[in-house]
Scaffold this motif. Structure first.
Motif, short mmCIF file in Angstrom:
data_model
loop_
_atom_site.label_atom_id
_atom_site.label_comp_id
_atom_site.label_asym_id
_atom_site.label_seq_id
_atom_site.Cartn_x
_atom_site.Cartn_y
_atom_site.Cartn_z
N TYR A 163 0.83 -1.22 0.00
CA TYR A 163 0.00 0.00 0.00
C TYR A 163 0.86 1.26 0.00
CZ TYR A 163 -4.58 -2.05 -0.02
OH TYR A 163 -5.71 -2.70 -0.43
N ALA A 164 1.96 1.25 0.75
CA ALA A 164 2.86 2.41 0.76
C ALA A 164 3.46 2.64 -0.62
CB ALA A 164 3.94 2.22 1.81
N GLN A 165 3.84 1.58 -1.30
CA GLN A 165 4.46 1.71 -2.62
C GLN A 165 3.46 2.19 -3.67
OE1 GLN A 165 6.11 -2.24 -3.05
NE2 GLN A 165 7.98 -1.70 -1.95
N VAL A 166 2.23 1.73 -3.59
CA VAL A 166 1.23 2.07 -4.61
C VAL A 166 0.46 3.34 -4.27
CG1 VAL A 166 -0.86 1.27 -5.80
CG2 VAL A 166 0.99 -0.35 -5.30
N PHE A 167 0.10 3.52 -2.98
CA PHE A 167 -0.79 4.62 -2.60
C PHE A 167 -0.16 5.64 -1.66
CE2 PHE A 167 -3.56 0.97 -3.56
CZ PHE A 167 -4.36 1.53 -4.55
#
Length: 189
Positions: A128-132
């Motif tokens: 989630y950190a990498q995408v959003f």
């Protein structure tokens, strides 16, 4: 015939855990995430649960030639369900998109004997950190139910088969959110 897609809302958001084609952010309307245990697995995992007022961010990716076998094996405790056009995405075409969910009749409470693995949660949050970004991580925690469940700290000997190395900032991000939820962390035996 175009390839079907899956909607991932947990570890499938982390691209290091799979090599499916054409991954891209998406949003699923009418569903939430929840922690659940099933007799088919030793530990708790995320599941999608219908909720008319909710939306969750995730990732869609293509399943080449509709060859679902490997993904169905990975998600063996789940049913693969059609999303019936409930996924918002940036694609021009509207492919068939499925989501995996533990059948309601198979969902059981998360217990100390069947906890959430911190190594699994780490992978999900990293994705989630990498995408959003940080806001997406906060939204992940806010749109997931079941945070009263025990979380087994298995970081020193990860039990999750697709665990990933996390850097200090990523680990702190997970820990900060768990601290804000006053999550109950249990030590690995």
């Amino acid at each position: 015939m175009s390839n079907p897609y899956f909607f991932g809302y947990g570890s499938l958001v982390n691209l290091a855990t799979h090599d499916y084609h054409d991954p891209q952010p998406a949003r699923l309307r009418g569903w939430r995430r929840s922690w659940a245990h099933t007799t088919l697995r030793e530990v708790a995992f995320l599941t999608a649960v219908p909720c008319a007022e909710s939306e969750i961010d995730g990732l869609i990716a293509a399943v080449p030639n509709a060859d679902w076998e490997a993904l169905d094996q990975r998600e063996f405790a789940y049913d693969r369900l059609s999303t019936q056009n409930a996924v918002q995405h940036g694609m021009q075409q509207s492919p068939e998109i499925s989501v995996y969910a533990v059948p309601p009749a198979c969902q059981q409470a998360v217990t100390d004997q069947h906890p959430i693995l911190l190594s699994y949660l780490d992978v999900v949050v990293q994705g989630y950190a990498q995408v959003f970004g940080a806001d997406g991580v906060a939204e992940f925690f806010a749109s997931t139910d079941g945070w009263t469940a025990p979380i087994l700290n298995d970081r020193s000997a990860p039990r999750y088969p697709r665990h990933q190395p996390l850097g200090p900032a990523e680990l702190q991000l997970v820990d900060d959110h768990l601290n804000a939820l006053d999550a109950r962390i249990i030590a690995a035996a």
